[in-house]
Design a protein around this motif. Structure first.
Motif, PDB file in Angstrom:
ATOM      1  N   PRO A  61      -1.111  63.094  52.690  1.00 25.67           N
ATOM      2  CA  PRO A  61       0.144  63.784  52.987  1.00 25.67           C
ATOM      3  C   PRO A  61       0.304  65.100  52.222  1.00 25.67           C
ATOM      4  O   PRO A  61       1.013  65.995  52.671  1.00 25.67           O
ATOM      5  N   TRP A  69     -12.150  68.893  44.165  1.00 25.12           N
ATOM      6  CA  TRP A  69     -12.025  68.261  42.842  1.00 25.12           C
ATOM      7  C   TRP A  69     -13.034  67.144  42.620  1.00 25.12           C
ATOM      8  O   TRP A  69     -13.403  66.842  41.492  1.00 25.12           O
ATOM      9  N   ASN A  89      -0.310  68.442  43.939  1.00 26.13           N
ATOM     10  CA  ASN A  89       0.326  67.141  43.708  1.00 26.13           C
ATOM     11  C   ASN A  89       1.101  67.159  42.397  1.00 26.13           C
ATOM     12  O   ASN A  89       0.533  67.474  41.344  1.00 26.13           O
ATOM     13  N   GLY A  96      -2.807  58.356  42.503  1.00 27.87           N
ATOM     14  CA  GLY A  96      -4.131  57.733  42.340  1.00 27.87           C
ATOM     15  C   GLY A  96      -4.004  56.236  42.132  1.00 27.87           C
ATOM     16  O   GLY A  96      -4.849  55.454  42.551  1.00 27.87           O
ATOM     17  N   CYS A  99      -1.020  54.966  45.873  1.00 24.89           N
ATOM     18  CA  CYS A  99      -1.111  55.293  47.306  1.00 24.89           C
ATOM     19  C   CYS A  99      -1.899  54.190  48.008  1.00 24.89           C
ATOM     20  O   CYS A  99      -2.859  53.669  47.443  1.00 24.89           O
ATOM     21  N   LEU A 104      -4.811  56.099  54.055  1.00 24.11           N
ATOM     22  CA  LEU A 104      -4.666  57.556  53.964  1.00 24.11           C
ATOM     23  C   LEU A 104      -6.037  58.205  53.750  1.00 24.11           C
ATOM     24  O   LEU A 104      -6.887  58.173  54.634  1.00 24.11           O
ATOM     25  N   GLY A 122      -8.870  57.690  45.100  1.00 26.93           N
ATOM     26  CA  GLY A 122      -7.691  57.413  44.274  1.00 26.93           C
ATOM     27  C   GLY A 122      -8.077  57.178  42.818  1.00 26.93           C
ATOM     28  O   GLY A 122      -7.434  57.716  41.901  1.00 26.93           O
TER      29      GLY A 122
HETATM   30  S1  SF4 Z   1      -4.536  58.889  46.640  1.00 29.54           S
HETATM   31 FE1  SF4 Z   1      -5.345  59.902  48.490  1.00 29.54          FE
HETATM   32  S2  SF4 Z   1      -3.578  60.074  49.876  1.00 29.54           S
HETATM   33 FE2  SF4 Z   1      -2.752  59.650  47.829  1.00 29.54          FE
HETATM   34  S3  SF4 Z   1      -2.321  61.686  46.968  1.00 29.54           S
HETATM   35 FE3  SF4 Z   1      -4.373  61.086  46.278  1.00 29.54          FE
HETATM   36  S4  SF4 Z   1      -5.753  62.007  47.772  1.00 29.54           S
HETATM   37 FE4  SF4 Z   1      -3.691  62.002  48.718  1.00 29.54          FE
END
Ligand code: SF4
Ligand SMILES: Cc1cc2nc3c(=O)[nH]c(=O)nc-3n(C[C@H](O)[C@H](O)[C@H](O)COP(=O)(O)OP(=O)(O)OC[C@H]3O[C@@H](n4cnc5c(N)ncnc54)[C@H](O)[C@@H]3O)c2cc1C
Length: 477
Positions: A61, A69, A89, A96, A99, A104, A122
């Motif tokens: 999102p 990264w 973010n 991390g 989510c 996603l 994550g």
């Molecule tokens: S865990 Fe995946 S979906 Fe969630 S912010 Fe990090 S990169 Fe985006």
């Protein structure tokens, strides 16, 4: 020639940080995954195939620049990896951790599609930012110059805090109002410590406060201060109040003692266990699963948090009733697997018909089967007549989802338009509502959603507010 650090997915298998054994973790509220060791993080990041069109990024999102990264991490350039990660973010170490990556970023990883197992995106994101905090790379929030405009934000959850962060960095005067005594919203009082340890959230609150964000806690808008007063005090207002009205159970006996709401149960546990607060309902046993046969009703992530919290509180048995099957449940499959390992029993295709005793001593359960798909394409559950049974229970936790409170009525804000579901009508992108200068973000706009979406909304809305201030300043010149 320098060694190629990437594309190792063919030779290096997918690996998550070590998960604590179920019998060890089922007795405490510490997170269940350890941190990657440095070499392991580099190795796992190096599995990325550096796709030209990264589907992980488009399904995040926040559109995090994941391939970049990951590459920097694989090359051991961790501080740069952190800089890239934090650019999109506000709370990377939180995303991390919590989510639902399988739905996603990781669920859309190309090497997963080719059968090699997804890059553990994550876990690497968490590793990068946890390291940044340890190494002192997370910079204090210091605006280059102060601005005269002020914004009032109602709600200190991830949506409100993400907006506060962007606005304050731009020098805006920000006040965040929240009815709770601590900031963080559901990250503080909803989500249990075994998914998100509280110091991780508190240090973000402290960072915002140290950067000049004013918090007015224990301040319920509509009771302690009026919405109108907040509008008068600020140049713009952002509503970020989340959704807290629990869906209720029907059926005979549904009002019996011992049948409680998920949000009350989880808040009491977070307060008592993670913060050491005195919580009379926890101490009296009313909101405590210790020594009880617990039945949780629902199949979403809140239900998963309730069953796993009950296990940790020392319930004698924990059962979860869900009216569809495992394949059709809304909760994360990873969390179901964690719950099963910890001793939770799932009774798929079951629904409560009524309750016996007051205090409750049993749930009357009806068996279900999946019928024809409904308008959304999901198969509707149907009752199997004559197959009811009693499930013994001393504590029943209702985890059937949340709906918005009636803000226009509660706040006397007649001009605030809402949808037929009661969520605030707001422009997706800017968050502008029907009242000029009033914006809305997060769950109160989307309905119960995710932390990462609330962050996205908060960031987008803050940018829109800054654009508005800039346009007003130009017009005044
Ligand atoms: S865990 Fe995946 S979906 Fe969630 S912010 Fe990090 S990169 Fe985006
Ligand atoms: C048990 C549970 C587990 C979850 N687990 C996950 C997960 O693992 N991963 C994930 O991504 N998402 C998860 N979610 C969803 C996620 O927590 C929410 O989508 C997210 O917190 C929404 O953010 P928000 O800022 O819109 O609202 P919230 O986090 O709900 O914050 C709203 C804030 O507004 C305050 N407020 C409300 N009304 C008023 C008022 N009148 N005056 C003053 N303050 C007010 C509240 O006190 C609260 O602090 C979970 C949700 C629950 C309930």
């Amino acid at each position: 020639m320098a060694k190629q650090p990437m594309l190792k997915f063919v030779t290096v298998g997918r690996d998550m940080p070590e998960k604590r054994a179920a019998d060890a973790r089922a007795h405490d509220f510490q997170e269940i995954y350890a941190e990657f060791a440095e070499r392991k993080a580099e190795e796992q990041a190096g599995r990325c195939s550096q796709c030209g069109v990264p589907y992980c990024q488009s399904h995040c999102p926040l559109h995090n620049n994941i391939p970049d990264w990951l590459k920097l991490t694989a090359e051991g350039r961790l501080e740069e990896a952190y800089e890239v990660s934090q650019a999109t973010n506000t709370f990377p170490e939180i995303c991390g951790r919590i989510c639902p990556q399988d739905r996603l970023c990781e669920g859309n990883c190309v090497i997963e599609q080719s059968g090699h197992g997804t890059v553990t995106i994550g876990a690497v994101e968490k590793y990068i930012t946890d390291t940044a905090w340890e190494e002192g790379w997370v910079k204090p929030l210091t605006p280059a110059q102060e601005r005269p405009e002020s914004v009032g934000i109602i709600g200190a959850g991830p949506g409100g805090l993400a907006a506060a962060d962007v606005l304050r960095r731009a020098g805006v005067q920000v006040t965040v109002y929240d009815r709770y005594d601590r900031a963080g919203g559901l990250m503080t009082y909803g989500i249990p410590g075994f998914k998100l340890e509280k110091p991780v959230v508190m240090r973000r609150n402290e960072q915002l406060e140290a950067g000049g964000v004013t918090f007015r806690l224990n301040c319920a808008v509509g009771e302690d201060i009026s919405f109108e007063q907040i509008r008068e005090e600020h140049d713009a207002v952002i509503i970020a109040t989340g959704v807290y009205k629990s869906r209720e159970l029907q059926g005979p006996g549904a009002g019996a003692q011992g049948i409680v709401r998920a949000i009350d149960f989880l808040t009491a546990s977070n307060r008592a266990v993670n913060f050491g607060d005195s919580v009379p309902e926890f101490e009296s046993g009313e909101l405590n699963a210790e020594g009880k046969r617990v039945v949780v009703i629902g199949g979403g992530d809140t239900a998963m948090d309730c069953v796993r919290t009950s296990i940790r509180q020392g319930a004698t048995s924990v059962k979860c009733l869900y009216r569809r099957d495992r394949h059709n449940m809304p909760g994360s499959q990873r969390e179901v697997a964690n719950a099963e390992e910890e001793g939770v029993e799932f009774e798929w295709l079951t629904a409560p018909k009524g309750f016996k005793g007051d205090p409750v001593n049993a749930v009357v359960v009806q068996k279900m089967r999946l019928g024809q798909p409904d308008a959304t394409g999901r198969q509707s559950p149907e009752v199997i007549e004559g197959a009811d049974y009693d499930e013994p229970a001393d504590l029943v936790i209702k985890a059937l989802g949340f709906e918005p409170e009636e803000l226009p009525k509660l706040w006397g804000a007649d001009g605030l338009e809402v949808t037929r579901w009661g969520t605030v009508k707001a422009d997706f992108g800017s968050g502008e509502t029907s009242i000029p200068g009033v914006y809305a973000v997060g769950d109160i706009v989307r309905g119960a959603s995710l932390v990462v979406w609330a962050i996205r909304d908060g960031r987008d809305c803050a940018s829109a507010v800054l654009d508005r201030f800039a346009a007003t300043a130009v017009a005044a010149e």
